[in-house]
Design a protein around this motif. Structure first.
Motif, PDB file in Angstrom:
ATOM      1  N   ILE A 168      31.251  38.519  34.404  1.00  4.10           N
ATOM      2  CA  ILE A 168      32.280  37.548  34.007  1.00  4.10           C
ATOM      3  C   ILE A 168      32.598  37.709  32.527  1.00  4.10           C
ATOM      4  O   ILE A 168      33.757  37.621  32.111  1.00  4.10           O
ATOM      5  N   VAL A 229      36.742  33.782  37.592  1.00  2.00           N
ATOM      6  CA  VAL A 229      36.598  34.221  36.191  1.00  2.00           C
ATOM      7  C   VAL A 229      37.346  33.264  35.270  1.00  2.00           C
ATOM      8  O   VAL A 229      36.830  32.837  34.226  1.00  2.00           O
ATOM      9  N   THR A 233      35.106  31.065  32.579  1.00  2.00           N
ATOM     10  CA  THR A 233      35.092  31.669  31.241  1.00  2.00           C
ATOM     11  C   THR A 233      34.912  30.637  30.137  1.00  2.00           C
ATOM     12  O   THR A 233      34.125  30.857  29.202  1.00  2.00           O
TER      13      THR A 233
END
Length: 257
Positions: A168, A229, A233
């Motif tokens: 990630i 993702v 994040t």
């Protein structure tokens, strides 16, 4: 067959020792450097042999697999299974990341140790504070911190621990550790004070709570893609920032005398 199974378990256990990938540990260390008081930074660099915090940020991951430092293998994580709480989770008799950080901070604060020992303990602390902010390092014992939690990352076989270590991070931003710092280390003094509040247990419990949400959002067999993702994040960015600010906070307390 038994030998093959044993190999898999041993390999998975070894994997669970690794926290953020190299990039993540470098980011945490560099953020910490930026928030050290000038006299503290000067002292730390002397103790580290004129090396930076970043230089040693991944050192412990490597030496934990040597005979001399094998005793530190369990220091990288604290397992908390789904059917217990942070407070009631059985302690690993060989040590865990929370107890290791507490012990090192206590010894460094007390002082009276050789410069050689201080050097080693400081290298360890730089790395372990980073580990404590990787959610899977407060993951379940039953799956070795996500190593046995099988998922797919863009349709390729992977596991939850590995995805959170590196995948990630690298999918989110193709930045160097200096670019990561310059982009996420932008909070106000008021916010910084809020982020470093609490103690080591508070910080670890916070990471454990994030890990619990990750397990809930990522069942076994999940196929992680762009949406995942994008969603997670900001959490990784916050964990990097918290790790760096809190490492600096600990070092400023230890060496501001």
């Amino acid at each position: 067959m038994k030998k093959i199974f044993l190999f898999i378990v041993i390999a998975s256990t070894a994997l669970s020792c690794f926290g953020w990938g190299q990039k993540g540990h470098d980011v945490v260390a560099f953020i910490a450097e930026k928030h050290l008081q000038p006299e503290v930074l000067a002292h730390v660099e002397v103790v580290l042999g004129n090396k930076s915090l970043v230089y040693y940020s991944n050192w412990l991951d490597n030496v934990s697999h040597t005979e001399a430092y094998a005793y530190t293998k369990t220091w990288h994580y604290k397992n908390v299974d789904a059917d217990v709480t942070y407070e009631t989770a059985p302690k690993n008799q060989k040590g865990d990341v929370v107890e290791a950080v507490k012990s090192i901070v206590g010894q460094l604060e007390k002082g009276g140790i050789s410069q050689e020992k201080e050097n080693i303990m400081l290298r360890m602390l730089i790395h372990l504070v980073g580990d404590m902010h990787q959610p899977m390092h407060l993951g379940h014992l039953s799956d070795l911190g996500g190593n046995l939690h099988k998922i797919k990352f863009f349709k390729r076989d992977n596991n939850l621990h590995s995805v959170w270590d590196n995948s990630i991070v690298e999918s989110a931003h193709k930045w160097s550790y200096t670019e990561w710092q310059s982009q996420i280390d932008r909070v106000s003094e008021v916010e910084r004070t809020r982020l470093i509040a609490g103690d080591i247990d508070d910080w670890a419990k916070e990471t454990y709570m994030i890990a619990s949400k990750i397990y809930e959002a990522t069942p076994i067999g999940s196929n992680i893609s762009y949406d995942y993702v994008a969603e997670w994040t900001p959490v990784i960015e916050q964990q990097f920032l918290k790790g760096g600010l809190r490492l600096a906070h600990l070092l400023n307390i230890i060496y501001s005398k």
